[in-house]
Motif scaffolding. Structure first.
Motif, short mmCIF file in Angstrom:
data_model
loop_
_atom_site.label_atom_id
_atom_site.label_comp_id
_atom_site.label_asym_id
_atom_site.label_seq_id
_atom_site.Cartn_x
_atom_site.Cartn_y
_atom_site.Cartn_z
N GLN A 30 0.88 -0.93 -0.20
CA GLN A 30 -0.03 -0.25 0.10
C GLN A 30 0.90 1.30 -0.18
OE1 GLN A 30 -2.81 -0.53 3.88
NE2 GLN A 30 -3.74 -2.15 2.03
N HIS A 31 1.68 1.62 0.76
CA HIS A 31 3.07 2.59 0.96
C HIS A 31 3.66 2.70 -0.30
CE1 HIS A 31 5.58 5.23 2.14
NE2 HIS A 31 6.95 4.49 1.75
N GLU B 166 2.07 1.81 -3.89
CA GLU B 166 1.27 2.26 -4.36
C GLU B 166 0.90 3.44 -4.12
OE1 GLU B 166 -2.35 2.17 -6.69
OE2 GLU B 166 -0.55 0.98 -6.40
N LYS B 167 1.17 4.53 -3.33
CA LYS B 167 1.20 5.31 -3.17
C LYS B 167 1.87 6.03 -4.53
CE LYS B 167 -0.39 6.15 1.39
NZ LYS B 167 0.68 6.56 2.82
N PHE C 213 3.52 4.39 -7.07
CA PHE C 213 3.87 3.53 -8.82
C PHE C 213 2.04 3.79 -9.06
CE2 PHE C 213 7.42 0.68 -7.01
CZ PHE C 213 7.59 1.11 -7.98
N GLY C 214 1.61 4.44 -8.25
CA GLY C 214 0.00 4.93 -9.32
C GLY C 214 -0.11 6.00 -9.49
N GLN C 215 1.16 6.84 -9.21
CA GLN C 215 0.71 8.35 -10.51
C GLN C 215 1.26 7.40 -11.71
OE1 GLN C 215 3.07 10.92 -8.15
NE2 GLN C 215 3.13 9.89 -6.35
N SER D 253 0.74 5.85 -15.24
CA SER D 253 0.11 4.79 -16.07
C SER D 253 0.02 3.33 -16.16
CB SER D 253 -0.51 5.87 -16.66
OG SER D 253 0.50 5.29 -18.28
N LYS D 254 -1.15 2.88 -16.84
CA LYS D 254 -0.30 1.20 -16.81
C LYS D 254 0.48 0.90 -18.01
CE LYS D 254 -2.52 -3.41 -17.45
NZ LYS D 254 -4.33 -4.45 -17.66
N LEU E 215 3.93 1.82 -16.80
CA LEU E 215 3.99 0.54 -15.75
C LEU E 215 4.64 -0.31 -16.73
CD1 LEU E 215 1.60 0.49 -12.76
CD2 LEU E 215 4.01 1.36 -12.54
#
Length: 140
Positions: free
Chosen positions: A109-110, A112-113, A115-117, A119-120, A123
């Motif tokens: 979850q940490h 994800e903060k 890498f969530g920035q 786009s697919k 990545l």
């Protein structure tokens, strides 16, 4: 020497990743190396030290000390490898599995903060570029 900017950015990216990741792992009472070992052993059958070393980013010399400390804390267990008595099988204890089930999702979850920035597509492109770069070194 066209590769120097790539090399610099690769190193800076890894350093930035560690600066982001390490404090979170430390806040959970673990070192990066301990977390790497626990994450590798989590939800897996016991494995040899060699397999564990191959699947983590830990050198053999460092791995020995980390395994000693994790064993002393009751996080891992060791048993004789039935296929080769010269080696040991390493696995998580019940306490170690419970620790894995707590810290692994928290750390994902940490991450994800950050890498969530991306786009697919970003990545996928990064993954492909890193795999291509890794293959260059493997094939030497």
């Amino acid at each position: 020497m066209n590769f120097l900017p790539t090399l610099k950015n690769l190193v800076l990216t890894y350093q930035s990743f560690e600066q982001y990741s390490a404090p979170h792992i430390k806040s959970m009472g673990l070192t990066m190396t301990q977390f790497d070992v626990i994450a590798t052993l989590g939800n897996q059958p016991p494995m040899t030290c060699k397999d564990l070393g191959d699947k983590t980013l830990v050198t053999k010399g460092t791995l020995t000390g980390v395994l000693e400390r994790l064993h002393d804390k009751g996080i891992i267990h060791r048993s004789v490898n039935q296929a080769d008595a010269r080696s040991q099988m390493i696995g998580l204890t019940k306490k170690g599995q419970q620790l894995f089930e707590k810290v692994f999702p928290e750390h994902l979850q940490h991450l994800e903060k950050a890498f969530g920035q991306l786009s697919k597509q970003d990545l996928n492109e990064l993954t492909n570029a890193l795999q291509k770069l890794r293959a260059v070194f493997i094939n030497q």
